[in-house]
Design an enzyme around this catalytic site. Sequence first.
Site, PDB file in Angstrom:
ATOM      1  N   GLN A 119       0.859  -1.175   0.000  1.00 58.21           N
ATOM      2  CA  GLN A 119       0.000   0.000   0.000  1.00 58.21           C
ATOM      3  C   GLN A 119       0.890   1.217   0.000  1.00 58.21           C
ATOM      4  O   GLN A 119       1.789   1.345   0.839  1.00 58.21           O
ATOM      5  CB  GLN A 119      -0.921   0.032   1.220  1.00 58.21           C
ATOM      6  CG  GLN A 119      -1.794   1.277   1.282  1.00 58.21           C
ATOM      7  CD  GLN A 119      -2.790   1.246   2.430  1.00 58.21           C
ATOM      8  OE1 GLN A 119      -3.185   0.171   2.879  1.00 58.21           O
ATOM      9  NE2 GLN A 119      -3.191   2.411   2.899  1.00 58.21           N
ATOM     10  N   SER A 155       6.983   5.290  -1.008  1.00 52.85           N
ATOM     11  CA  SER A 155       8.246   4.543  -1.049  1.00 52.85           C
ATOM     12  C   SER A 155       8.802   4.240   0.340  1.00 52.85           C
ATOM     13  O   SER A 155       9.998   4.033   0.504  1.00 52.85           O
ATOM     14  CB  SER A 155       9.309   5.271  -1.885  1.00 52.85           C
ATOM     15  OG  SER A 155       8.858   5.445  -3.215  1.00 52.85           O
ATOM     16  N   ARG A 156       7.925   4.232   1.334  1.00 50.91           N
ATOM     17  CA  ARG A 156       8.309   3.929   2.714  1.00 50.91           C
ATOM     18  C   ARG A 156       9.251   4.961   3.319  1.00 50.91           C
ATOM     19  O   ARG A 156       9.914   4.698   4.314  1.00 50.91           O
ATOM     20  CB  ARG A 156       8.930   2.525   2.817  1.00 50.91           C
ATOM     21  CG  ARG A 156       7.986   1.393   2.433  1.00 50.91           C
ATOM     22  CD  ARG A 156       6.779   1.360   3.356  1.00 50.91           C
ATOM     23  NE  ARG A 156       5.922   0.202   3.147  1.00 50.91           N
ATOM     24  CZ  ARG A 156       4.815   0.207   2.397  1.00 50.91           C
ATOM     25  NH1 ARG A 156       4.455   1.322   1.770  1.00 50.91           N
ATOM     26  NH2 ARG A 156       4.083  -0.867   2.278  1.00 50.91           N
ATOM     27  N   LEU A 157       9.291   6.165   2.722  1.00 55.85           N
ATOM     28  CA  LEU A 157      10.100   7.242   3.288  1.00 55.85           C
ATOM     29  C   LEU A 157       9.221   8.039   4.251  1.00 55.85           C
ATOM     30  O   LEU A 157       8.946   9.223   4.055  1.00 55.85           O
ATOM     31  CB  LEU A 157      10.653   8.136   2.176  1.00 55.85           C
ATOM     32  CG  LEU A 157      11.646   7.456   1.223  1.00 55.85           C
ATOM     33  CD1 LEU A 157      12.049   8.414   0.111  1.00 55.85           C
ATOM     34  CD2 LEU A 157      12.879   6.985   1.987  1.00 55.85           C
TER      35      LEU A 157
END
Length: 231
Positions: free
Chosen positions: A18, A201-203
């Site tokens: 997600q 992007s999981r940042l």
Amino acid sequence: MTDLTELTHQSDLASLRQSYEKGVLNRADVDPNPFKQFKHWFDRALKSNQKEPYAMTLATASKSGRPSARTVLLRQFDEHGAVFYSNYDSHKGEDLAENPYAEVLLFWNELEQQIRIAGSVEKLTEAESTAYFHSRPHGSQVAACASLPQSGVITTREVLEQRFQALLQQYPEGSVVPKPEFWGGYRILPEVFEFWQGRKSRLHDRLQYRLVDDIEAVSTTQKWVIERLMP
């Protein structure tokens, strides 16, 4: 018997993703007071489509360090801390008696946000616990009396149902249910807050408020330091 490897393969858990893209969390945009920042986010969560935004995961640990987690409900939050209620003889009650520190996590999927609060824990006064107990629905008051010992093993569901019905006869609707001595509230005294905003992007954005001593301060001996954490 179903092979767990097959289940994992069928649902392809490793590929589920997600992308979080609903917001950002900038240092310049947050309140220097973590209690006010919490209220800002919590008020927004209450207005969102999030179901039970006051539900939070409570993590405790025994004296030996063995962790335990469960979901409880946030019932009060102010400048003194976060309040929840429980059976004092429960697993979490035993943990807190041995090791009076805890952490809670509120996760709001609809907003792609979460808040962590960690600190020491104290019991509410008997008067505070009694006042809240009698504000609960009648059935919930009776259920608190019936669930003893909480987390204790029972042979069947009927054991609980029979105890509940017996107490309903003893305390019918409209009567006063005495608050059990083994039931009451806890307050987490925050030492750390972390506000998390999901990002692409999981940042992810993570801002931590940490309570530190301020020996140079004149009017107070404490202050909050805000730090950005790596995702």
